[in-house]
Design a protein around this motif. Structure first.
Motif, mmCIF file in Angstrom:
data_model
loop_
_atom_site.group_PDB
_atom_site.id
_atom_site.type_symbol
_atom_site.label_atom_id
_atom_site.label_comp_id
_atom_site.label_asym_id
_atom_site.label_seq_id
_atom_site.Cartn_x
_atom_site.Cartn_y
_atom_site.Cartn_z
ATOM 1 N N THR A 71 8.097 3.790 8.491
ATOM 2 C CA THR A 71 8.122 4.874 7.508
ATOM 3 C C THR A 71 8.544 4.287 6.168
ATOM 4 O O THR A 71 9.574 3.610 6.075
ATOM 5 C CB THR A 71 9.119 5.960 7.928
ATOM 6 N N LEU A 72 7.741 4.534 5.155
ATOM 7 C CA LEU A 72 7.946 3.925 3.845
ATOM 8 C C LEU A 72 8.412 4.995 2.862
ATOM 9 O O LEU A 72 7.786 6.044 2.722
ATOM 10 C CB LEU A 72 6.660 3.268 3.367
ATOM 11 N N THR A 73 9.515 4.721 2.176
ATOM 12 C CA THR A 73 10.026 5.613 1.137
ATOM 13 C C THR A 73 10.160 4.833 -0.162
ATOM 14 O O THR A 73 10.822 3.785 -0.211
ATOM 15 C CB THR A 73 11.401 6.182 1.511
ATOM 16 N N SER A 74 9.494 5.333 -1.186
ATOM 17 C CA SER A 74 9.536 4.651 -2.490
ATOM 18 C C SER A 74 10.690 5.188 -3.318
ATOM 19 O O SER A 74 10.849 6.403 -3.465
ATOM 20 C CB SER A 74 8.213 4.858 -3.237
ATOM 21 N N ASN A 75 11.497 4.270 -3.848
ATOM 22 C CA ASN A 75 12.576 4.621 -4.766
ATOM 23 C C ASN A 75 12.188 4.179 -6.178
ATOM 24 O O ASN A 75 11.056 3.742 -6.412
ATOM 25 C CB ASN A 75 13.875 3.964 -4.314
ATOM 26 N N LYS A 76 13.122 4.219 -7.114
ATOM 27 C CA LYS A 76 12.793 3.890 -8.500
ATOM 28 C C LYS A 76 12.378 2.443 -8.662
ATOM 29 O O LYS A 76 11.316 2.153 -9.215
ATOM 30 C CB LYS A 76 13.993 4.199 -9.395
ATOM 31 N N ASN A 77 13.173 1.507 -8.162
ATOM 32 C CA ASN A 77 12.864 0.085 -8.316
ATOM 33 C C ASN A 77 12.780 -0.644 -6.988
ATOM 34 O O ASN A 77 12.802 -1.877 -6.947
ATOM 35 C CB ASN A 77 13.939 -0.586 -9.180
ATOM 36 N N SER A 78 12.676 0.113 -5.910
ATOM 37 C CA SER A 78 12.628 -0.519 -4.592
ATOM 38 C C SER A 78 11.915 0.400 -3.602
ATOM 39 O O SER A 78 11.576 1.548 -3.921
ATOM 40 C CB SER A 78 14.049 -0.820 -4.107
ATOM 41 N N ILE A 79 11.705 -0.142 -2.409
ATOM 42 C CA ILE A 79 11.183 0.673 -1.321
ATOM 43 C C ILE A 79 12.085 0.484 -0.116
ATOM 44 O O ILE A 79 12.706 -0.568 0.058
ATOM 45 C CB ILE A 79 9.728 0.303 -0.953
ATOM 46 N N THR A 80 12.150 1.515 0.718
ATOM 47 C CA THR A 80 12.929 1.441 1.958
ATOM 48 C C THR A 80 11.982 1.626 3.137
ATOM 49 O O THR A 80 11.214 2.595 3.187
ATOM 50 C CB THR A 80 14.018 2.532 1.979
ATOM 51 N N VAL A 115 15.579 -2.733 2.742
ATOM 52 C CA VAL A 115 15.467 -2.340 1.338
ATOM 53 C C VAL A 115 14.928 -3.542 0.576
ATOM 54 O O VAL A 115 15.524 -4.619 0.561
ATOM 55 C CB VAL A 115 16.820 -1.906 0.758
ATOM 56 N N ILE A 116 13.760 -3.333 -0.066
ATOM 57 C CA ILE A 116 13.061 -4.424 -0.759
ATOM 58 C C ILE A 116 12.943 -4.048 -2.232
ATOM 59 O O ILE A 116 12.509 -2.937 -2.559
ATOM 60 C CB ILE A 116 11.666 -4.654 -0.143
ATOM 61 N N ASP A 117 13.300 -5.014 -3.096
ATOM 62 C CA ASP A 117 13.212 -4.730 -4.535
ATOM 63 C C ASP A 117 12.307 -5.704 -5.278
ATOM 64 O O ASP A 117 12.203 -5.639 -6.495
ATOM 65 C CB ASP A 117 14.606 -4.738 -5.163
ATOM 66 N N LEU A 159 6.162 -7.927 -3.715
ATOM 67 C CA LEU A 159 6.172 -7.583 -2.293
ATOM 68 C C LEU A 159 6.008 -6.077 -2.085
ATOM 69 O O LEU A 159 5.339 -5.640 -1.140
ATOM 70 C CB LEU A 159 7.479 -8.066 -1.663
ATOM 71 N N ILE A 160 6.598 -5.311 -3.002
ATOM 72 C CA ILE A 160 6.448 -3.852 -2.903
ATOM 73 C C ILE A 160 4.975 -3.464 -2.998
ATOM 74 O O ILE A 160 4.462 -2.673 -2.205
ATOM 75 C CB ILE A 160 7.271 -3.153 -4.000
ATOM 76 N N VAL A 161 4.288 -4.041 -3.965
ATOM 77 C CA VAL A 161 2.854 -3.762 -4.148
ATOM 78 C C VAL A 161 2.075 -4.160 -2.908
ATOM 79 O O VAL A 161 1.195 -3.437 -2.431
ATOM 80 C CB VAL A 161 2.316 -4.480 -5.389
ATOM 81 N N ALA A 162 2.390 -5.340 -2.374
ATOM 82 C CA ALA A 162 1.666 -5.843 -1.207
ATOM 83 C C ALA A 162 1.881 -4.947 0.018
ATOM 84 O O ALA A 162 0.939 -4.645 0.761
ATOM 85 C CB ALA A 162 2.111 -7.277 -0.896
#
Length: 351
Positions: free
Chosen positions: A48-57, A69-71, A75-78
């Motif tokens: 399950t992917l949740t997009s935050n302001k400058n990262s994704i969880t 948690v990836i910032d 990698l977020i785009v990929a």
């Protein structure tokens, strides 16, 4: 090729974050990293992917929820691209199957709808009877009787004799019975849910012996005992009753039935109900030491008669299979026949 980056990992057991080295295989859409205990492999399509302001969880697991948690922007785009591709690929695969599969799926859905309408919904409608107290059977039958008997010619003398005839029998009735003879050439008889059983002179004229009348009364009384009229009406009205039943709206069920009171006389019972009435009627005949061939003889005579199909056979569907079923019971069941002079005498009056 896999790319190595870092991310923050929460193991779901504690709130302490850990930095892990993350490998992302774009082609396979798999994230891999090493924790203290084991190597983790997460498929992007299953997280399950949740997009935050400058990262994704990314959330993974069912009983134990783990998070990454990836910032890193690239990698977020990929990962987001890989997630979209996984969803799109599933949809695209369904599209690529083409018209034959889509037509098959549509037919299956249509088939399920038809089967539900023919079998499931009527079954639910029949079970709705359990919501209706038996006192309502009496009210419904009384209302029909009062409304319809005023337009018929009741033979008082024959009705009295028929009630005397019935009193000589063990009918296994679960409620008080009342028998009415109506003067009419109509070849018919029917039972109301309140225990009123109406017999037309037209069917009496076709009878040759009192055992046929006993068989007829036993059959009709069985319909009353088993609440077949109420069950069949609910089956016929099942589409209207379904929602009321689901909502537990007993008043709605009874109101719908009450609106269709005039269909009581013309109800056509199902094969299962008719066979049940045959079995229970047979038991009544045997218990009274009357010749059980009476019911078989009557049905055969009505079926072979040189006139249009009697109304009795249209409301009580009679097939050769059912006649064979009755004849089989006669051959396989044990019974004793004793002549009953009183029934014989009353039958002459009724005829």
């Amino acid at each position: 090729m896999a790319e190595q980056l870092t991310a923050i990992f929460y193991d779901g057991k504690s709130s302490v974050p850990r930095t892990v080295h993350l490998y992302f295989d774009k082609q396979k859409g798999i994230l891999s990293f090493q924790t203290e205990n084991q190597e983790q492999l997460w498929e992007i399509k299953s997280v399950t992917l949740t997009s935050n302001k400058n990262s994704i969880t990314l959330q993974h697991g069912k009983a134990l929820f783990q998070q990454l948690v990836i910032d890193d922007p690239e990698l977020i785009v990929a990962i987001e691209s890989s997630k979209r591709a996984a969803t799109t690929n599933l949809y695209q695969r369904l599209i690529n199957y083409g018209f034959p599969l889509h037509a098959l799926v549509a037919l299956l859905i249509l088939g399920l709808i038809v089967l539900s309408y023919l079998y499931v919904v009527p079954w639910i409608g029949e079970k709705s009877v359990a919501l209706i107290p038996e006192e309502y059977d009496n009210k419904l039958g009384d209302a029909f009787f009062d409304q319809n008997m005023m337009f018929t010619s009741v033979d008082t003398a024959r009705s009295k004799a028929l009630n005397q005839f019935a009193q000589e029998l063990k009918l296994n009735n679960t409620k008080k019975l009342h028998f009415t003879v109506v003067t009419s050439e109509t070849v018919n008889a029917f039972a109301l849910p309140n225990g009123n059983i109406v017999v037309y002179t037209g069917i009496l004229k076709e009878m040759k012996s009192y055992d046929e009348l006993v068989a007829l009364l036993g059959h009709e009384v069985s319909h009353v005992n088993e609440r077949h009229a109420m069950k069949m009406m609910c089956r016929n009205l099942s589409g209207y009753l379904l929602i009321s039943t689901i909502l537990g709206d007993v008043n709605g069920v009874m109101a719908t039935i009450g609106d269709n009171i005039n269909s009581l006389q013309s109800l056509s019972f199902s094969r299962a109900f008719e066979q049940q009435a045959d079995r229970e009627g047979f038991k009544i005949v045997v218990a009274n030491k009357v010749n059980p061939r009476g019911v078989s003889n009557l049905f055969k005579r009505l079926e072979d008669a040189d006139f249009a199909v009697p109304e009795f056979l249209s409301s009580h569907p009679m097939t050769k299979e059912r006649i064979r079923y009755i004849d089989k019971m006669i051959k396989t069941e044990s019974y004793q026949i004793l002549e009953n002079p009183k029934l014989k005498s009353l039958f002459k009056v009724i005829k």
